[in-house]
Design a protein around this motif. Structure first.
Motif, short mmCIF file in Angstrom:
data_model
loop_
_atom_site.label_atom_id
_atom_site.label_comp_id
_atom_site.label_asym_id
_atom_site.label_seq_id
_atom_site.Cartn_x
_atom_site.Cartn_y
_atom_site.Cartn_z
N GLY A 1 1.06 -1.36 0.07
CA GLY A 1 -0.05 -0.31 0.18
C GLY A 1 0.57 1.57 -0.16
N GLN A 2 0.66 1.81 -0.85
CA GLN A 2 1.72 3.38 -1.56
C GLN A 2 3.01 3.16 -0.96
OE1 GLN A 2 -1.64 4.92 1.68
NE2 GLN A 2 -2.94 5.14 -0.81
N LEU A 3 3.40 2.26 -1.52
CA LEU A 3 4.93 1.62 -1.04
C LEU A 3 5.89 2.91 -1.49
CD1 LEU A 3 7.23 0.54 0.22
CD2 LEU A 3 7.11 -1.23 -2.69
N GLU A 4 5.68 3.72 -2.49
CA GLU A 4 6.66 4.83 -3.33
C GLU A 4 6.62 5.89 -1.40
OE1 GLU A 4 5.63 4.71 -7.14
OE2 GLU A 4 7.77 3.33 -7.33
N LEU A 5 5.97 6.16 -1.62
CA LEU A 5 5.33 7.79 -0.65
C LEU A 5 5.70 6.98 0.63
CD1 LEU A 5 1.71 8.61 -1.43
CD2 LEU A 5 3.73 9.40 -1.91
N LEU B 1 12.51 0.21 7.53
CA LEU B 1 12.17 1.88 6.88
C LEU B 1 11.83 2.18 8.66
CD1 LEU B 1 10.27 1.12 3.83
CD2 LEU B 1 12.67 1.89 4.15
N LYS B 2 11.40 3.28 8.33
CA LYS B 2 10.99 4.61 9.28
C LYS B 2 9.45 4.03 9.49
CE LYS B 2 14.30 7.79 9.55
NZ LYS B 2 14.82 7.88 7.77
N VAL B 3 8.79 3.50 8.28
CA VAL B 3 7.73 3.36 8.26
C VAL B 3 6.86 2.32 8.79
CG1 VAL B 3 6.66 5.80 6.95
CG2 VAL B 3 7.05 3.91 5.83
N GLU B 4 5.94 0.89 9.08
CA GLU B 4 5.50 0.42 8.57
C GLU B 4 5.19 0.48 7.56
OE1 GLU B 4 2.56 -0.97 11.02
OE2 GLU B 4 3.26 -0.72 13.26
N LEU B 5 5.22 -1.26 6.62
CA LEU B 5 5.12 -1.95 5.21
C LEU B 5 3.92 -2.33 5.09
CD1 LEU B 5 8.49 -2.98 3.70
CD2 LEU B 5 7.07 -0.86 3.28
N ALA B 6 2.92 -1.58 3.96
CA ALA B 6 1.18 -1.96 4.26
C ALA B 6 1.22 -2.84 3.72
CB ALA B 6 0.67 -0.63 4.84
N VAL B 7 0.62 -4.18 3.60
CA VAL B 7 0.49 -5.54 2.36
C VAL B 7 -0.61 -5.66 2.59
CG1 VAL B 7 1.54 -7.21 1.96
CG2 VAL B 7 3.36 -6.16 2.76
N ASP B 8 -1.08 -5.64 0.95
CA ASP B 8 -2.67 -6.12 1.17
C ASP B 8 -3.18 -7.80 0.69
OD1 ASP B 8 -5.54 -5.96 1.36
OD2 ASP B 8 -5.75 -5.33 -1.09
N ALA B 9 -3.91 -8.44 1.09
CA ALA B 9 -3.25 -10.10 0.09
C ALA B 9 -5.18 -10.54 0.12
CB ALA B 9 -2.33 -10.17 0.72
N LYS B 10 -5.45 -11.26 -0.90
CA LYS B 10 -6.10 -11.67 -0.77
C LYS B 10 -6.25 -13.13 -1.78
CE LYS B 10 -9.18 -8.13 -1.36
NZ LYS B 10 -10.62 -7.12 -2.19
N CYS B 11 -7.34 -14.54 -1.06
CA CYS B 11 -6.64 -15.57 -1.81
C CYS B 11 -8.43 -15.42 -3.30
CB CYS B 11 -7.15 -16.63 -1.24
SG CYS B 11 -5.72 -16.38 0.28
N ALA B 12 -7.68 -16.29 -4.23
CA ALA B 12 -8.87 -16.33 -5.09
C ALA B 12 -8.63 -17.14 -6.62
CB ALA B 12 -9.20 -14.73 -5.59
N GLN B 13 -8.78 -17.48 -7.27
CA GLN B 13 -9.46 -18.64 -8.51
C GLN B 13 -8.40 -18.16 -9.47
OE1 GLN B 13 -9.36 -22.46 -8.14
NE2 GLN B 13 -9.33 -21.46 -5.87
N ASN B 14 -9.12 -16.59 -8.95
CA ASN B 14 -8.16 -15.68 -10.57
C ASN B 14 -7.42 -14.22 -10.29
OD1 ASN B 14 -10.22 -13.49 -11.37
ND2 ASN B 14 -11.60 -15.37 -10.58
N TRP B 15 -6.47 -13.71 -11.07
CA TRP B 15 -6.87 -12.90 -10.59
C TRP B 15 -7.03 -11.55 -10.73
CZ3 TRP B 15 -1.59 -9.93 -14.22
CH2 TRP B 15 -1.15 -9.08 -13.33
N TYR B 16 -8.46 -11.28 -11.30
CA TYR B 16 -9.76 -9.74 -11.21
C TYR B 16 -10.11 -10.71 -9.85
CZ TYR B 16 -12.73 -6.95 -11.91
OH TYR B 16 -13.77 -5.54 -11.58
N ALA B 17 -10.43 -11.44 -9.21
CA ALA B 17 -11.20 -11.68 -7.92
C ALA B 17 -10.00 -11.49 -6.87
CB ALA B 17 -11.78 -12.81 -8.21
N ALA B 18 -8.58 -11.38 -6.79
CA ALA B 18 -7.76 -11.25 -5.83
C ALA B 18 -7.60 -10.10 -5.57
CB ALA B 18 -7.21 -12.27 -5.94
N LYS B 19 -7.68 -9.24 -6.94
CA LYS B 19 -7.79 -7.94 -6.57
C LYS B 19 -8.43 -6.83 -5.61
CE LYS B 19 -4.95 -5.27 -8.59
NZ LYS B 19 -3.96 -4.82 -8.32
#
Length: 525
Positions: free
Chosen positions: A274-278, A507-525
Motif C-alpha cells: 500500500g503506497q510503497l513509494e510514498l 524503514l521508519k514506516v511500516e510496510l502495509a501489505v494487502d493480500a487476497k486468495c482467489a481462483q483468478n487474478w481479478y477476483a483477488a484484486k
C-alpha cells in the motif's frame, strides 16, 4: 556492487528464471467470449458516433474510425500547424475507405472494394493544448477533454451525468462549441462514444488478442513471459508478452485479469504494498507530516483529498463518509461509504498530486495535467509543500547531487549515473533533475520488492506447502498453490513482505501489505 550482486541479484536472477518457467495459466475460452462482446460493443459505439457526425458531414457515416487523419479532419479542419503556421489542415479532404456498405459510385456498375469519401470540418472552433510531434492537434488526448473535464459521462445512458458540487453537468468544451443545450449534450455523448471506440480497440489489440496467441500459450495453456532487470531504476520489466502491462482496474471493462486463473485444486494469492513509494519517500526525507500520516494509518491519498477539497472534508466531519474503516467481528460492510468510493474522482486527483509532486513534477506540468492556470497549480504545489518542507529540502539535495556528483543511490546502495548537467539543454537538465528525485524513490521500491520476493522464495514453510511465485507487477506479487493451505500461505506472504530485509523492516514506516486468495487474478484484486 559485487557484494550486492552476490547477495541480491544472483539469487534474484535464479528466482526470475524459475518464475518464467512456471508461467501463468490463461483461460483462453473466457478471452474468446470477451472478444465477441468487445467487438459488438465497439460496433454500437461506432454507429453512435457516425450517426451524430453525419448530421454535420454526410460522408462521416462511411469514415474509418481507426484513422487519425479522418478524425482530425472532422474536428480540426482549417487548423494551422503549431510548428509551421504556413501549413494548414484543409477544410475538406477526400479519403479512400473500404466499401463495406457496397455502395455503387457514379459511373460504376458494381461496387468496388474501396471508395472515396469527402470529409469536411464540423465548422466549430475546437481549442486544444495537445499536439503531436509534427505540430498537429493530438486526437485522443484532446478529444477526451472535449466531452468532459472528468471521466464522468456514461456513454451507455445519456441521462447518467455526474454532477459536480455546483450542481452543473461536468461537460467539456464541446458542449459550448456545439451551441450548448441539446446539441451540446449530443456532441459530448457522441464524442464520448468515439473515445469508447478507441478504448475498446486498445483493450482488444493490446490484451485480448495477444493473450490468445498460439505462440504465447504453451501446450498446457500457460503464458511464459520474459522478466528482466534492465530499467534505469532497477524495476522489473516484462516482454513477450508484457504481463505487467495490464489495464487499470477502473478501465478494465472486460475484466481481463479474470482470464489469469489457478490450476485445478489450486488458488492464487495476490499481495501488494500500500503506497510503497510514498512510504519510502517519507523514510528517505524523514518528513514528519508523512511519517505521522502513515503511523495514523488509513489511505494516504484519501487524507490528501480531504485536505484539498472542502466538500470532502465536510462530508468526513459530518460522518457522511468514512476516511477509513477496519472491520470488526461480525461486520461485513462499513456503516457509511468510504471516502475512496464516494469521492473517487477527488481521490484520483489527490493521488496524482502526491506522486507528481513527490517525483518533482513542475507546476507547469501539473497545470497541463489538470487543465488549470499556472498560478493555480503553483498555489496547489505550495500548499502540498507547506506541510512537507522536509520533502522539498531532500529534493533540492538530490538536484545538487546530480550537479556535483552525477549520481544518486537507492535504499540498498545501487547507484544510477547521471549525465553532466553543465553541458545539458534546459529540457535535458529538467529530465536529469527529475531522474535524481525519482530514482531513489522508485529504485528503493524496486529494492523492497526484490527483497520481499527473495524472502518468499526462501521461506521453507511456503515450499513445503507447495506455493510458488508466478509474477511480479512492480509492488504486487502473484503466487499459486494448493487451495487447502491458501489462508496460511497468505499470512506467511504478508509477513515476508512486511519484513523483507532478512525478516526485519529497516524503514521508519511500516510496510502495509494487502493480500487476497482467489481462483483468478481479478477476483483477488
Amino acid at each position: 556492487m559485487y557484494n550486492f550482486y552476490e547477495e541480491y541479484w544472483r539469487p534474484f536472477g535464479v528466482l526470475l528464471a524459475n518464475m518464467e518457467s512456471e508461467g501463468m495459466l490463461v483461460d483462453r475460452s473466457y478471452l474468446a467470449d470477451v472478444e465477441k462482446v468487445a467487438i459488438a460493443e465497439q460496433e454500437v459505439a461506432v454507429q453512435r458516433f457516425r450517426c451524430w457526425a453525419s448530421k454535420y458531414c454526410p460522408d462521416a457515416k462511411y469514415m474509418n474510425m481507426g484513422s487519425d487523419a479522418q478524425i482530425r479532419q472532422l474536428f480540426f479542419g482549417g487548423t494551422s500547424n503549431r510548428k509551421d503556421v504556413t501549413q494548414v489542415l484543409p477544410n475538406s479532404k477526400t479519403f479512400k475507405v473500404l466499401n463495406s456498405e457496397n455502395v455503387i459510385e457514379d459511373g460504376k456498375r458494381i461496387p468496388t472494394k474501396y471508395r472515396n469519401i469527402t470529409l469536411h470540418a464540423f465548422g466549430v472552433e475546437m481549442q486544444t493544448e495537445m499536439y503531436t510531434a509534427a505540430g498537429w492537434p493530438s486526437n485522443l488526448k484532446t478529444i477526451k477533454h472535449l466531452f468532459t473535464d472528468e471521466d464522468s459521462i456514461e456513454v451507455e445512458e445519456p441521462s447518467n451525468i455526474s454532477l459536480v458540487s455546483s450542481g452543473m453537468p461536468d461537460y467539456g468544451s464541446a458542449y459550448v462549441a456545439f451551441g450548448q443545450g441539446k446539441k451540446g449534450k449530443e456532441a459530448c455523448h457522441a464524442i464520448a462514444a468515439l473515445c469508447e471506440v478507441c478504448s475498446i480497440d486498445s483493450l482488444i489489440s493490446n490484451f485480448i488478442l495477444p493473450l490468445q496467441g498460439n505462440d504465447i500459450c504453451g501446450k498446457i495453456g500457460r503464458i511464459h513471459c520474459s522478466l528482466n532487470i534492465n530499467t534505469e531504476t532497477g524495476r522489473l520489466s516484462a516482454r513477450r508478452p508484457n504481463l505487467q502491462n495490464q489495464p487499470a482496474l477502473e478501465k478494465d471493462r472486460y475484466k481481463i485479469r479474470q482470464a489469469f486463473v489457478a490450476g485445478h485444486g489450486k488458488s492464487l494469492i495476490v499481495a501488494d504494498y500500500g503506497q510503497l513509494e510514498l512510504r519510502i519517500l517519507a523514510h528517505l526525507t524523514n518528513c514528519k507530516s508523512m511519517l505521522g500520516a502513515f503511523k495514523a494509518g488509513g489511505d494516504f491519498h484519501s487524507r490528501t483529498a480531504m485536505n484539498m477539497y472542502a466538500h470532502v472534508r465536510e462530508a468526513v466531519e459530518e460522518n457522511r463518509v468514512l476516511l477509513e474503516w477496519h472491520a470488526q467481528t461480525g461486520e461485513e460492510k462499513p456503516p457509511a461509504p468510504l471516502l475512496k468510493d464516494a469521492f473517487a474522482a477527488e481521490r484520483r486527483k489527490a493521488k496524482m498530486l502526491n506522486f507528481s509532486i513527490a517525483y518533482g513534477k513542475t507546476p507547469l506540468g501539473l497545470s497541463r495535467d489538470w487543465k488549470v492556470s499556472l498560478n493555480e497549480a503553483k498555489e496547489t504545489v505550495q500548499l502540498w509543500y507547506k506541510e512537507r518542507k522536509e520533502v522539498l529540502k531532500w529534493q533540492e539535495e538530490r538536484k545538487r547531487d546530480a550537479l556535483t556528483k552525477q549520481h544518486v543511490h537507492t535504499l540498498l546502495g545501487r547507484a544510477r549515473r547521471l549525465p553532466l548537467v553543465a553541458n545539458a539543454s534546459n529540457s535535458q537538465k529538467g529530465h536529469i533533475e527529475r531522474a535524481a528525485i525519482n530514482t531513489p524513490v522508485q529504485g528503493s521500491a524496486a529494492d523492497v520488492a526484490m527483497c520481499a520476493m527473495l524472502e518468499i522464495d526462501k521461506n521453507s514453510q511456503l515450499k513445503e506447502l507447495g506455493w510458488r511465485l508466478l509474477l511480479q507487477v512492480h509492488d504486487e506479487v502473484i503466487l499459486e498453490g494448493p487451495t487447502e493451505s491458501a489462508e496460511l500461505a497468505k499470512a506467511i506472504v504478508i509477513q515476508c513482505m512486511s519484513k523483507p530485509f532478512n525478516g526485519t523492516n529497516i524503514l521508519k514506516v511500516e510496510l502495509a501489505v494487502d493480500a487476497k486468495c482467489a481462483q483468478n487474478w481479478y477476483a483477488a484484486k
